[in-house]
Design a protein around this motif. Structure first.
Motif, PDB file in Angstrom:
ATOM      1  N   HIS A 303     -34.647 -20.067 118.278  1.00  0.00           N
ATOM      2  CA  HIS A 303     -33.610 -20.109 117.261  1.00  0.00           C
ATOM      3  C   HIS A 303     -34.251 -20.519 115.941  1.00  0.00           C
ATOM      4  O   HIS A 303     -35.099 -21.411 115.900  1.00  0.00           O
ATOM      5  CB  HIS A 303     -32.509 -21.104 117.643  1.00  0.00           C
ATOM      6  N   TRP A 304     -33.801 -19.868 114.873  1.00  0.00           N
ATOM      7  CA  TRP A 304     -34.401 -20.053 113.548  1.00  0.00           C
ATOM      8  C   TRP A 304     -33.335 -20.439 112.541  1.00  0.00           C
ATOM      9  O   TRP A 304     -32.193 -19.985 112.621  1.00  0.00           O
ATOM     10  CB  TRP A 304     -35.063 -18.757 113.076  1.00  0.00           C
ATOM     11  N   MET A 305     -33.732 -21.228 111.551  1.00  0.00           N
ATOM     12  CA  MET A 305     -32.886 -21.539 110.410  1.00  0.00           C
ATOM     13  C   MET A 305     -33.408 -20.777 109.188  1.00  0.00           C
ATOM     14  O   MET A 305     -34.613 -20.735 108.928  1.00  0.00           O
ATOM     15  CB  MET A 305     -32.898 -23.037 110.102  1.00  0.00           C
ATOM     16  N   LEU A 306     -32.459 -20.168 108.440  1.00  0.00           N
ATOM     17  CA  LEU A 306     -32.813 -19.413 107.244  1.00  0.00           C
ATOM     18  C   LEU A 306     -31.914 -19.851 106.091  1.00  0.00           C
ATOM     19  O   LEU A 306     -30.780 -20.299 106.295  1.00  0.00           O
ATOM     20  CB  LEU A 306     -32.639 -17.904 107.464  1.00  0.00           C
ATOM     21  N   ASP A 307     -32.419 -19.698 104.881  1.00  0.00           N
ATOM     22  CA  ASP A 307     -31.599 -19.928 103.699  1.00  0.00           C
ATOM     23  C   ASP A 307     -30.540 -18.833 103.619  1.00  0.00           C
ATOM     24  O   ASP A 307     -30.853 -17.645 103.709  1.00  0.00           O
ATOM     25  CB  ASP A 307     -32.470 -19.918 102.437  1.00  0.00           C
ATOM     26  N   ALA A 308     -29.274 -19.205 103.444  1.00  0.00           N
ATOM     27  CA  ALA A 308     -28.182 -18.236 103.532  1.00  0.00           C
ATOM     28  C   ALA A 308     -28.081 -17.330 102.316  1.00  0.00           C
ATOM     29  O   ALA A 308     -27.337 -16.338 102.363  1.00  0.00           O
ATOM     30  CB  ALA A 308     -26.853 -18.962 103.735  1.00  0.00           C
ATOM     31  N   ARG A 309     -28.801 -17.608 101.251  1.00  0.00           N
ATOM     32  CA  ARG A 309     -28.705 -16.756 100.057  1.00  0.00           C
ATOM     33  C   ARG A 309     -29.951 -15.898  99.852  1.00  0.00           C
ATOM     34  O   ARG A 309     -29.871 -14.804  99.305  1.00  0.00           O
ATOM     35  CB  ARG A 309     -28.428 -17.612  98.824  1.00  0.00           C
ATOM     36  N   GLY A 315     -37.497 -22.500 109.258  1.00  0.00           N
ATOM     37  CA  GLY A 315     -38.264 -22.980 110.385  1.00  0.00           C
ATOM     38  C   GLY A 315     -37.552 -22.707 111.697  1.00  0.00           C
ATOM     39  O   GLY A 315     -36.447 -22.160 111.735  1.00  0.00           O
ATOM     40  N   THR A 316     -38.192 -23.098 112.803  1.00  0.00           N
ATOM     41  CA  THR A 316     -37.613 -22.948 114.132  1.00  0.00           C
ATOM     42  C   THR A 316     -36.928 -24.244 114.537  1.00  0.00           C
ATOM     43  O   THR A 316     -37.274 -25.322 114.063  1.00  0.00           O
ATOM     44  CB  THR A 316     -38.679 -22.584 115.166  1.00  0.00           C
ATOM     45  N   ILE A 317     -35.947 -24.125 115.434  1.00  0.00           N
ATOM     46  CA  ILE A 317     -35.156 -25.283 115.842  1.00  0.00           C
ATOM     47  C   ILE A 317     -35.746 -25.901 117.097  1.00  0.00           C
ATOM     48  O   ILE A 317     -36.053 -25.209 118.070  1.00  0.00           O
ATOM     49  CB  ILE A 317     -33.694 -24.875 116.088  1.00  0.00           C
ATOM     50  N   SER A 318     -35.881 -27.223 117.070  1.00  0.00           N
ATOM     51  CA  SER A 318     -36.344 -27.991 118.226  1.00  0.00           C
ATOM     52  C   SER A 318     -35.156 -28.766 118.794  1.00  0.00           C
ATOM     53  O   SER A 318     -34.493 -29.518 118.071  1.00  0.00           O
ATOM     54  CB  SER A 318     -37.449 -28.965 117.803  1.00  0.00           C
ATOM     55  N   TYR A 319     -34.879 -28.567 120.091  1.00  0.00           N
ATOM     56  CA  TYR A 319     -33.753 -29.222 120.738  1.00  0.00           C
ATOM     57  C   TYR A 319     -34.244 -30.437 121.527  1.00  0.00           C
ATOM     58  O   TYR A 319     -35.231 -30.337 122.271  1.00  0.00           O
ATOM     59  CB  TYR A 319     -33.037 -28.259 121.675  1.00  0.00           C
ATOM     60  N   PRO A 320     -33.560 -31.587 121.400  1.00  0.00           N
ATOM     61  CA  PRO A 320     -34.016 -32.795 122.107  1.00  0.00           C
ATOM     62  C   PRO A 320     -33.920 -32.683 123.618  1.00  0.00           C
ATOM     63  O   PRO A 320     -34.594 -33.421 124.336  1.00  0.00           O
ATOM     64  CB  PRO A 320     -33.074 -33.883 121.567  1.00  0.00           C
ATOM     65  N   THR A 321     -33.082 -31.770 124.114  1.00  0.00           N
ATOM     66  CA  THR A 321     -32.918 -31.592 125.559  1.00  0.00           C
ATOM     67  C   THR A 321     -33.925 -30.619 126.147  1.00  0.00           C
ATOM     68  O   THR A 321     -33.899 -30.346 127.345  1.00  0.00           O
ATOM     69  CB  THR A 321     -31.500 -31.090 125.858  1.00  0.00           C
ATOM     70  N   GLY A 322     -34.792 -30.067 125.311  1.00  0.00           N
ATOM     71  CA  GLY A 322     -35.751 -29.077 125.771  1.00  0.00           C
ATOM     72  C   GLY A 322     -35.420 -27.708 125.215  1.00  0.00           C
ATOM     73  O   GLY A 322     -34.428 -27.542 124.483  1.00  0.00           O
ATOM     74  N   PRO A 323     -36.219 -26.684 125.516  1.00  0.00           N
ATOM     75  CA  PRO A 323     -36.013 -25.351 124.937  1.00  0.00           C
ATOM     76  C   PRO A 323     -34.635 -24.786 125.248  1.00  0.00           C
ATOM     77  O   PRO A 323     -34.141 -24.892 126.367  1.00  0.00           O
ATOM     78  CB  PRO A 323     -37.114 -24.510 125.603  1.00  0.00           C
ATOM     79  N   VAL A 324     -33.983 -24.221 124.238  1.00  0.00           N
ATOM     80  CA  VAL A 324     -32.717 -23.504 124.381  1.00  0.00           C
ATOM     81  C   VAL A 324     -32.965 -22.115 123.827  1.00  0.00           C
ATOM     82  O   VAL A 324     -33.119 -21.933 122.626  1.00  0.00           O
ATOM     83  CB  VAL A 324     -31.570 -24.196 123.619  1.00  0.00           C
ATOM     84  N   ASP A 325     -33.034 -21.122 124.708  1.00  0.00           N
ATOM     85  CA  ASP A 325     -33.458 -19.793 124.278  1.00  0.00           C
ATOM     86  C   ASP A 325     -32.364 -18.741 124.423  1.00  0.00           C
ATOM     87  O   ASP A 325     -32.609 -17.564 124.245  1.00  0.00           O
ATOM     88  CB  ASP A 325     -34.715 -19.340 125.024  1.00  0.00           C
ATOM     89  N   GLY A 326     -31.126 -19.169 124.719  1.00  0.00           N
ATOM     90  CA  GLY A 326     -30.040 -18.208 124.842  1.00  0.00           C
ATOM     91  C   GLY A 326     -29.433 -17.891 123.481  1.00  0.00           C
ATOM     92  O   GLY A 326     -29.976 -18.210 122.427  1.00  0.00           O
ATOM     93  N   ASP A 327     -28.265 -17.260 123.514  1.00  0.00           N
ATOM     94  CA  ASP A 327     -27.588 -16.897 122.277  1.00  0.00           C
ATOM     95  C   ASP A 327     -26.975 -18.118 121.610  1.00  0.00           C
ATOM     96  O   ASP A 327     -26.801 -19.180 122.223  1.00  0.00           O
ATOM     97  CB  ASP A 327     -26.489 -15.873 122.574  1.00  0.00           C
ATOM     98  N   VAL A 328     -26.635 -17.959 120.338  1.00  0.00           N
ATOM     99  CA  VAL A 328     -26.000 -19.020 119.568  1.00  0.00           C
ATOM    100  C   VAL A 328     -24.715 -18.488 118.937  1.00  0.00           C
ATOM    101  O   VAL A 328     -24.572 -17.287 118.694  1.00  0.00           O
ATOM    102  CB  VAL A 328     -26.926 -19.568 118.460  1.00  0.00           C
ATOM    103  N   ARG A 329     -23.769 -19.406 118.674  1.00  0.00           N
ATOM    104  CA  ARG A 329     -22.537 -19.050 117.976  1.00  0.00           C
ATOM    105  C   ARG A 329     -22.312 -20.075 116.864  1.00  0.00           C
ATOM    106  O   ARG A 329     -21.857 -21.185 117.113  1.00  0.00           O
ATOM    107  CB  ARG A 329     -21.342 -19.052 118.924  1.00  0.00           C
ATOM    108  N   PRO A 330     -22.667 -19.739 115.618  1.00  0.00           N
ATOM    109  CA  PRO A 330     -22.410 -20.668 114.519  1.00  0.00           C
ATOM    110  C   PRO A 330     -20.920 -20.744 114.210  1.00  0.00           C
ATOM    111  O   PRO A 330     -20.207 -19.741 114.287  1.00  0.00           O
ATOM    112  CB  PRO A 330     -23.199 -20.058 113.353  1.00  0.00           C
TER     113      PRO A 330
END
Length: 354
Positions: A303-309, A315-330
């Motif tokens: 999962h990646w974060m991008l500037d919305a404009r 950068g890439t997202i690091s999850y404290p529970t370990g890798p999360v590689d499925g889909d996301v719903r913002p």
């Protein structure tokens, strides 16, 4: 750069995978966020903010109108007083006890021309092809993608605008499509409706339109036949798309003009990898997107974060529970959802304070 995620909420929600990998999510201009989940012969409507506040029961439940029909993308009115179902041969509005409010009949989405409809006239025919519908944010209109015509000579797909009170057709737009499926996205400006039609290997069609009470105005944005309508946000006049095969993400003005673009993502010393379909606005300033997991490189699904404009990768997202590689719903409010199918847990995340 690594961006740390913070777990805000976590609840058990059976079937919640359809929220992050399907069309069960419905957002409104009033900032409401709901899940429309099919459970057996019923459509259960959940207010996501209530769910995360400890209320596990659905706010409304509607019986499914056609036994055996599991396709179509449905919608529920803003006040949850009625649901509109996209069926194989009709769009039907029903009340909370399943009472018929109105029905708009159309041609059959079944893939075989001339196939007989025996027995019950709403008997489900072979095939998974389907349309979709959407109740407008003010609850006054129903937009629906349908087939009109009853045989091979007359068969054509249309985008129709219906009066939500009685199903009366107000306008129709002929479409140059042969859909496998579709979905609607209502713009938070309360005026414009988007329609994205998937045609398998034949590409994607994308339309925007508005109905002013007298005239239907549409924008046909199909020069490349390859853009999937991904998301909208009240902080942006336009919309976000992903290329059919994941080669890029684009931010558009409402007329389709490209405002920003980002090609395939890559980390240091890695080959670029394509974007997945799961992407959207975390808030007005941030887009979250995922990269595709493949058999050859399963560890590169991120999962990646991008500037919305600018769509510049932050950068890439690091999850404290370990890798999360499925889909996301913002959710557009600064948070996003992931779903753990093994535990049936819906997780809500935000960016940790630096």
């Amino acid at each position: 750069m690594s961006i740390t995620a913070q777990l805000s909420d976590s609840v058990e929600l059976p079937g919640g995978t359809a929220l992050v990998n399907g069309f069960a999510f419905e957002s409104r201009a009033d900032a409401s966020r709901r899940a429309l989940l099919q459970n057996g012969h019923e459509l259960e409507v959940y207010d996501l903010y209530e769910v995360f506040s400890g209320e596990p029961a659905p706010t409304a439940v509607f019986p499914l109108p056609w036994p055996g029909w599991e396709s179509g993308v449905h919608s529920v009115s803003p006040d949850a007083s009625f649901a509109v179902f996209s069926g194989q041969r009709a769009v039907r509005a029903v009340g909370p006890r399943g009472e018929l409010l109105w029905e708009y009949r159309h041609g059959c989405w079944g893939p075989e021309f001339g196939h007989p409809h025996t027995g019950d006239e709403q008997e489900v025919c072979r095939g998974l092809e389907h349309g979709s519908c959407r109740v407008s944010d003010d609850g006054r209109l129903v937009w629906a993608h349908v087939v009109l015509g009853w045989d091979e000579q007359e068969w054509q797909e249309f985008w129709v605008v219906l009066d939500a009170r009685d199903g009366r057709e107000l306008a129709r737009l002929p479409l140059d499509s042969a859909a496998s499926g579709s979905h609607h996205v209502s713009h938070p400006d309360g005026v414009h409706m988007g329609l994205c039609i998937g045609m398998g290997q034949d590409g994607i069609l994308l339309h925007w339109a508005r109905w002013d009470g007298e005239k239907l105005t549409d924008w046909d944005l199909n020069e490349g036949l390859d853009r999937i309508l991904a998301d909208v946000h009240s902080g942006h006049a336009g919309f976000l798309t992903v290329e059919h095969y994941g080669s890029d993400l684009r931010l558009h003005a409402l007329d389709g003009a490209v405002l920003a673009e980002v090609a395939s993502a890559s980390c240091e010393d890695e080959e670029p990898v394509g974007w997945d379909y799961g992407c959207g606005f975390v808030d007005a300033d941030t887009v979250i997107a995922s990269t595709v997991e493949s058999d050859e490189a399963p560890d590169r699904a991120r999962h990646w974060m991008l500037d919305a404009r600018t769509l510049k990768v932050r950068g890439t997202i690091s999850y404290p529970t370990g890798p999360v590689d499925g889909d996301v719903r913002p959710l557009g409010d600064g948070t996003w959802l992931t779903y753990d199918g093994r535990s049936g847990t819906l997780n809500r995340w935000s960016e940790a304070a630096s």
